[in-house]
Design a protein around this motif. Sequence first.
Motif, PDB file in Angstrom:
ATOM      1  N   ASN A 181       4.382  -8.216  14.846  1.00  0.00           N
ATOM      2  CA  ASN A 181       5.327  -9.428  15.103  1.00  0.00           C
ATOM      3  C   ASN A 181       5.637  -9.543  16.282  1.00  0.00           C
ATOM      4  O   ASN A 181       5.426 -10.684  17.027  1.00  0.00           O
ATOM      5  N   LYS A 182       5.951  -8.532  17.051  1.00  0.00           N
ATOM      6  CA  LYS A 182       6.299  -8.456  18.518  1.00  0.00           C
ATOM      7  C   LYS A 182       5.129  -8.993  19.255  1.00  0.00           C
ATOM      8  O   LYS A 182       5.498  -9.651  20.534  1.00  0.00           O
ATOM      9  N   GLU A 183       3.970  -8.696  19.253  1.00  0.00           N
ATOM     10  CA  GLU A 183       2.667  -9.215  19.651  1.00  0.00           C
ATOM     11  C   GLU A 183       2.376 -10.364  19.498  1.00  0.00           C
ATOM     12  O   GLU A 183       1.164 -10.905  19.866  1.00  0.00           O
ATOM     13  N   GLY A 184       3.306 -11.287  18.615  1.00  0.00           N
ATOM     14  CA  GLY A 184       3.074 -12.843  18.591  1.00  0.00           C
ATOM     15  C   GLY A 184       2.516 -12.957  17.227  1.00  0.00           C
ATOM     16  O   GLY A 184       2.050 -14.211  16.919  1.00  0.00           O
ATOM     17  N   LYS A 185       2.159 -12.085  16.360  1.00  0.00           N
ATOM     18  CA  LYS A 185       1.458 -12.384  15.071  1.00  0.00           C
ATOM     19  C   LYS A 185       2.509 -12.759  14.101  1.00  0.00           C
ATOM     20  O   LYS A 185       3.641 -12.152  14.224  1.00  0.00           O
ATOM     21  N   SER A 186       2.334 -13.680  13.101  1.00  0.00           N
ATOM     22  CA  SER A 186       3.220 -13.992  11.941  1.00  0.00           C
ATOM     23  C   SER A 186       2.840 -12.924  11.058  1.00  0.00           C
ATOM     24  O   SER A 186       1.525 -12.516  10.760  1.00  0.00           O
ATOM     25  N   VAL A 187       3.613 -12.438  10.141  1.00  0.00           N
ATOM     26  CA  VAL A 187       3.430 -11.485   9.086  1.00  0.00           C
ATOM     27  C   VAL A 187       4.100 -12.144   7.741  1.00  0.00           C
ATOM     28  O   VAL A 187       5.103 -12.694   7.623  1.00  0.00           O
ATOM     29  N   LEU A 188       3.150 -12.203   6.614  1.00  0.00           N
ATOM     30  CA  LEU A 188       3.527 -12.629   5.283  1.00  0.00           C
ATOM     31  C   LEU A 188       3.549 -11.462   4.387  1.00  0.00           C
ATOM     32  O   LEU A 188       2.389 -11.018   4.245  1.00  0.00           O
ATOM     33  N   LEU A 189       4.763 -10.981   4.173  1.00  0.00           N
ATOM     34  CA  LEU A 189       4.575  -9.690   3.169  1.00  0.00           C
ATOM     35  C   LEU A 189       4.765 -10.039   1.728  1.00  0.00           C
ATOM     36  O   LEU A 189       5.719 -11.011   1.556  1.00  0.00           O
ATOM     37  N   VAL A 190       4.288  -9.343   0.824  1.00  0.00           N
ATOM     38  CA  VAL A 190       4.687  -9.426  -0.560  1.00  0.00           C
ATOM     39  C   VAL A 190       5.023  -8.053  -1.042  1.00  0.00           C
ATOM     40  O   VAL A 190       4.349  -6.833  -0.505  1.00  0.00           O
ATOM     41  N   GLU A 191       6.051  -7.675  -1.592  1.00  0.00           N
ATOM     42  CA  GLU A 191       6.819  -6.574  -1.980  1.00  0.00           C
ATOM     43  C   GLU A 191       7.402  -6.552  -3.241  1.00  0.00           C
ATOM     44  O   GLU A 191       8.100  -7.265  -3.400  1.00  0.00           O
ATOM     45  N   GLN A 192       7.368  -5.481  -3.832  1.00  0.00           N
ATOM     46  CA  GLN A 192       8.276  -5.289  -4.933  1.00  0.00           C
ATOM     47  C   GLN A 192       9.688  -4.217  -4.299  1.00  0.00           C
ATOM     48  O   GLN A 192      10.429  -4.515  -4.948  1.00  0.00           O
ATOM     49  N   ASN A 193       9.236  -3.748  -3.422  1.00  0.00           N
ATOM     50  CA  ASN A 193      10.438  -2.935  -2.414  1.00  0.00           C
ATOM     51  C   ASN A 193      11.107  -4.104  -1.841  1.00  0.00           C
ATOM     52  O   ASN A 193      11.047  -4.250  -0.603  1.00  0.00           O
ATOM     53  N   ALA A 194      12.368  -4.654  -2.511  1.00  0.00           N
ATOM     54  CA  ALA A 194      12.908  -5.714  -1.758  1.00  0.00           C
ATOM     55  C   ALA A 194      13.877  -5.167  -0.799  1.00  0.00           C
ATOM     56  O   ALA A 194      13.639  -6.063   0.248  1.00  0.00           O
ATOM     57  N   ASN A 195      14.195  -3.950  -0.440  1.00  0.00           N
ATOM     58  CA  ASN A 195      15.026  -3.483   0.397  1.00  0.00           C
ATOM     59  C   ASN A 195      14.586  -3.733   1.739  1.00  0.00           C
ATOM     60  O   ASN A 195      14.818  -4.183   2.639  1.00  0.00           O
ATOM     61  N   VAL A 196      13.212  -2.800   1.821  1.00  0.00           N
ATOM     62  CA  VAL A 196      12.274  -3.145   2.883  1.00  0.00           C
ATOM     63  C   VAL A 196      11.890  -4.528   3.463  1.00  0.00           C
ATOM     64  O   VAL A 196      11.834  -4.721   4.544  1.00  0.00           O
ATOM     65  N   ALA A 197      11.523  -5.010   2.376  1.00  0.00           N
ATOM     66  CA  ALA A 197      10.849  -6.438   2.723  1.00  0.00           C
ATOM     67  C   ALA A 197      11.934  -7.304   3.243  1.00  0.00           C
ATOM     68  O   ALA A 197      11.714  -7.923   4.457  1.00  0.00           O
ATOM     69  N   LEU A 198      13.123  -7.296   2.754  1.00  0.00           N
ATOM     70  CA  LEU A 198      14.216  -8.206   3.057  1.00  0.00           C
ATOM     71  C   LEU A 198      14.729  -7.946   4.442  1.00  0.00           C
ATOM     72  O   LEU A 198      15.001  -8.759   5.308  1.00  0.00           O
ATOM     73  N   SER A 199      14.794  -6.339   4.852  1.00  0.00           N
ATOM     74  CA  SER A 199      15.139  -5.985   5.945  1.00  0.00           C
ATOM     75  C   SER A 199      14.254  -6.295   7.441  1.00  0.00           C
ATOM     76  O   SER A 199      14.769  -6.345   8.242  1.00  0.00           O
ATOM     77  N   LEU A 200      12.974  -6.567   7.005  1.00  0.00           N
ATOM     78  CA  LEU A 200      12.201  -6.933   7.852  1.00  0.00           C
ATOM     79  C   LEU A 200      12.137  -8.267   8.419  1.00  0.00           C
ATOM     80  O   LEU A 200      11.688  -9.080   9.276  1.00  0.00           O
ATOM     81  N   SER A 201      12.240  -9.351   7.246  1.00  0.00           N
ATOM     82  CA  SER A 201      12.203 -10.601   7.076  1.00  0.00           C
ATOM     83  C   SER A 201      13.092 -11.589   7.842  1.00  0.00           C
ATOM     84  O   SER A 201      14.287 -10.988   7.511  1.00  0.00           O
ATOM     85  N   GLU A 202      12.654 -12.731   7.970  1.00  0.00           N
ATOM     86  CA  GLU A 202      13.450 -14.024   8.528  1.00  0.00           C
ATOM     87  C   GLU A 202      13.853 -14.670   7.239  1.00  0.00           C
ATOM     88  O   GLU A 202      14.911 -14.853   6.773  1.00  0.00           O
ATOM     89  N   GLU A 203      12.767 -15.132   6.488  1.00  0.00           N
ATOM     90  CA  GLU A 203      12.969 -15.880   5.350  1.00  0.00           C
ATOM     91  C   GLU A 203      12.350 -15.283   4.107  1.00  0.00           C
ATOM     92  O   GLU A 203      11.428 -14.335   4.277  1.00  0.00           O
ATOM     93  N   ALA A 204      12.827 -15.486   2.802  1.00  0.00           N
ATOM     94  CA  ALA A 204      12.380 -14.839   1.907  1.00  0.00           C
ATOM     95  C   ALA A 204      12.085 -15.632   0.801  1.00  0.00           C
ATOM     96  O   ALA A 204      13.125 -16.868   0.684  1.00  0.00           O
ATOM     97  N   ALA A 205      11.310 -15.563  -0.353  1.00  0.00           N
ATOM     98  CA  ALA A 205      11.164 -16.200  -1.629  1.00  0.00           C
ATOM     99  C   ALA A 205      11.480 -15.146  -2.612  1.00  0.00           C
ATOM    100  O   ALA A 205      10.585 -14.122  -2.411  1.00  0.00           O
ATOM    101  N   VAL A 206      11.889 -15.599  -3.705  1.00  0.00           N
ATOM    102  CA  VAL A 206      11.792 -14.504  -4.794  1.00  0.00           C
ATOM    103  C   VAL A 206      10.718 -15.296  -6.005  1.00  0.00           C
ATOM    104  O   VAL A 206      11.105 -16.520  -6.256  1.00  0.00           O
ATOM    105  N   LEU A 207       9.792 -14.579  -6.276  1.00  0.00           N
ATOM    106  CA  LEU A 207       8.874 -15.132  -7.307  1.00  0.00           C
ATOM    107  C   LEU A 207       9.115 -14.456  -8.905  1.00  0.00           C
ATOM    108  O   LEU A 207       9.225 -13.200  -8.878  1.00  0.00           O
ATOM    109  N   GLU A 208       9.293 -15.177  -9.844  1.00  0.00           N
ATOM    110  CA  GLU A 208       9.303 -14.869 -11.063  1.00  0.00           C
ATOM    111  C   GLU A 208       8.465 -15.609 -11.946  1.00  0.00           C
ATOM    112  O   GLU A 208       8.487 -16.601 -11.955  1.00  0.00           O
ATOM    113  N   GLN A 209       7.629 -14.639 -12.457  1.00  0.00           N
ATOM    114  CA  GLN A 209       6.700 -15.201 -13.558  1.00  0.00           C
ATOM    115  C   GLN A 209       6.057 -16.351 -13.006  1.00  0.00           C
ATOM    116  O   GLN A 209       5.619 -17.558 -13.650  1.00  0.00           O
ATOM    117  N   GLY A 210       5.414 -16.217 -11.683  1.00  0.00           N
ATOM    118  CA  GLY A 210       4.795 -17.360 -10.989  1.00  0.00           C
ATOM    119  C   GLY A 210       5.252 -18.497 -10.547  1.00  0.00           C
ATOM    120  O   GLY A 210       4.686 -19.276  -9.999  1.00  0.00           O
TER     121      GLY A 210
END
Length: 234
Positions: A181-210
């Motif tokens: 990300n520091k190199e200027g790339k955007s990243v979209l992560l999908v994760e079950q591991n919410a702790n890691v994903a949220l700690s890395l992210s600016e914005e987040a969405a929770v997906l439940e049953q689609g």
Amino acid sequence: MIELRNLTVHYGRAIAVSDVSIAFASGSVNCIIGSNGAGKSTILRTISGLKKPSSGEILFEGEPIQNLSPKAIVERGIAHVPEGRHVFPELTVEENLKIGAYLRSDAAAVKRDLDQICSMFPRLAERRRQYANTLSGGEQQMLAIGRAIMAAPKLVLMDEPSMGLSPVMVAAMADVIRMINKEGKSVLLVEQNANVALSLSEEAAVLEQGRIALRGKAAAMMDDEHVRIAYIGV
Ligand code: ATP
């Protein structure tokens, strides 16, 4: 810069993603969290053109891309690191990395990116001539990420990068994502591991049953009671 508008995706008659509308700005790390079968991988596969939506639009930098081929989508600047790594086992580390650049004709820039990936992932550099099937799981995950970066993407889609990794490797993976990300790339992560994903992210969405059940700033979501109980386990 990546926007899903009323996106619906089916497998046969079964609905996997249902009327999802969400946008993530460029320049940051963002995530979609959700449990098994929520539709996270389907969203990434649909963005990268591997799965066609039943309806809705996907806009990248303001342009609709849902009808483009996977190759054309890579050329627009979106690279996908699939779930479960999928490196080419019978090729060396270096060959796997070079395959990531197969659509590029700028040999000097490809060489520069290869060198840069080797400095970003010293473990891969040491194993440059080793076959990919002899790497550890964590090393294969790094290789899959390195291969995506070799496409010189603007946006990197990552499907469960922390899956199956030891805590030490998860921390190393988080560092790599920050570095990308520091190199200027955007990243979209999908994760079950919410702790890691949220700690890395600016914005987040929770997906439940689609469907999108919740969205907002990742930092605020860490304090959300529903998220803590359902996805962080505290
Ligand atoms: P996981 O974290 O377990 O990978 P996910 O959130 O990524 O889950 P998806 O893999 O997108 O979820 O799956 C969403 C739904 O679509 C699930 O009900 C799944 O069974 C279904 N599905 C996924 N791939 C296929 C397929 N190739 N054929 C039929 N159904 C599928």
